[in-house]
Design a protein around this motif. Structure first.
Motif, PDB file in Angstrom:
ATOM      1  N   VAL A  63       8.505   4.678 -36.510  1.00 46.44           N
ATOM      2  CA  VAL A  63       8.429   6.137 -36.441  1.00 46.44           C
ATOM      3  C   VAL A  63       9.753   6.470 -36.651  1.00 46.44           C
ATOM      4  O   VAL A  63      10.832   6.027 -36.178  1.00 46.44           O
ATOM      5  N   GLU A  86      -1.506   1.316 -44.108  1.00 45.12           N
ATOM      6  CA  GLU A  86      -0.156   0.534 -43.921  1.00 45.12           C
ATOM      7  C   GLU A  86       0.640   1.549 -43.017  1.00 45.12           C
ATOM      8  O   GLU A  86       1.736   0.788 -42.591  1.00 45.12           O
ATOM      9  N   ASN A  87       0.618   2.805 -42.804  1.00 44.55           N
ATOM     10  CA  ASN A  87       1.404   3.373 -42.101  1.00 44.55           C
ATOM     11  C   ASN A  87       1.370   2.834 -40.587  1.00 44.55           C
ATOM     12  O   ASN A  87       2.584   3.081 -39.953  1.00 44.55           O
ATOM     13  N   GLU A  88       0.468   2.055 -39.917  1.00 41.44           N
ATOM     14  CA  GLU A  88       0.515   1.523 -38.688  1.00 41.44           C
ATOM     15  C   GLU A  88       1.596   0.805 -38.573  1.00 41.44           C
ATOM     16  O   GLU A  88       2.196   0.506 -37.640  1.00 41.44           O
ATOM     17  N   ARG A 108       4.430   0.757 -39.993  1.00 46.22           N
ATOM     18  CA  ARG A 108       6.022   1.471 -40.317  1.00 46.22           C
ATOM     19  C   ARG A 108       6.425   1.896 -39.116  1.00 46.22           C
ATOM     20  O   ARG A 108       5.953   2.610 -38.186  1.00 46.22           O
ATOM     21  N   GLU A 136      -5.225  -1.301 -35.253  1.00 44.41           N
ATOM     22  CA  GLU A 136      -3.468  -0.906 -35.371  1.00 44.41           C
ATOM     23  C   GLU A 136      -2.971  -2.031 -35.318  1.00 44.41           C
ATOM     24  O   GLU A 136      -1.610  -1.975 -35.589  1.00 44.41           O
TER      25      GLU A 136
END
Length: 230
Positions: free
Chosen positions: A149, A143-145, A147, A100
């Motif tokens: 929230v 890649e969402n890690e 970004r 992460e």
């Protein structure tokens, strides 16, 4: 009371770099005698760790001043507390970092930050986190890690002003994508401010009030500073 504290710290670290500071301590389990050698890296790391707990953080200026004067025994309580709390780096912690955090770090910015702070030159050279993750073999998540929230759920983000690991500016950055967020800093607390009620119940009381009424901005005299995106 200690206007030359940075100079004192520099002197202590320089002395420990030349020859480790030796302390006679007691082992945490059987109370057997231990000879502990504190290098400059160990002294610096121990002082940073002590900032996590406001009870030990408040004595650090005195400890640094006394070490600078050659009174090495003053650090004994911190050394024995560190021995009692020592935990090896766990596989779970390393797995989380490798999945992460590490893949999304900017190594150039990290090195720039390290080079900008002379204190960090006292830390030992060691394999980079990327090398540890290569050996550990846990794959990076998507890649969402990396970004931020985004949410409209009422959110309280509490930080401690003395926390050396998760500073208030991280909370403020996290709050940017949260339309109903309150980033609150408790100036005299360390890491995990809400759970430090045995030292100061302010953060816990603010969290309890927020849970009762999440639509009302936190308000208490003990809050160091607060910013709201609500």
């Amino acid at each position: 009371a200690y206007p030359e504290l940075r100079t004192s710290l520099d002197d202590v670290l320089a002395r420990a770099a030349e020859a480790p500071i030796t302390i006679d301590a007691k082992a945490p389990v059987d109370r057997s005698s231990l000879r502990v050698e504190l290098t400059d890296a160990a002294v610096l790391g121990g002082l940073v760790d002590a900032l996590r707990d406001p009870r030990s953080a408040r004595v650090l200026p005195f400890v640094i001043d006394q070490l600078a004067q050659g009174n090495d025994d003053v650090i004994l309580p911190l050394v024995e507390a560190s021995l009692a709390d020592f935990e090896a780096r766990s596989g779970l912690e390393l797995s989380l970092d490798c999945a992460e955090e590490v893949p999304f770090n900017d190594d150039a910015r990290i090195q720039e930050a390290l080079d900008a702070d002379p204190l960090l030159r006292h830390l030992p050279s060691r394999p980079t986190m990327r090398e540890e993750c290569d050996a550990w073999g846990v794959a990076a998540l998507g890649e969402n890690e990396s970004r931020a929230v985004s949410s409209g759920i009422p959110t309280l983000i509490a930080t401690g002003g003395l926390d050396p690991l998760t500073p208030a500016r991280w909370a403020e950055a996290a709050a940017e994508g949260l339309s109903q967020a309150y980033a609150v800093d408790f100036a005299n607390m360390g890491q995990g401010a809400v759970w430090g009620a045995e030292f100061d119940a302010c953060a816990a009381s603010v969290a309890a009030a927020f849970l009762r009424d999440p639509a009302t901005a936190p308000s208490a005299p003990c809050i160091g500073r607060a910013s709201s995106t609500a």
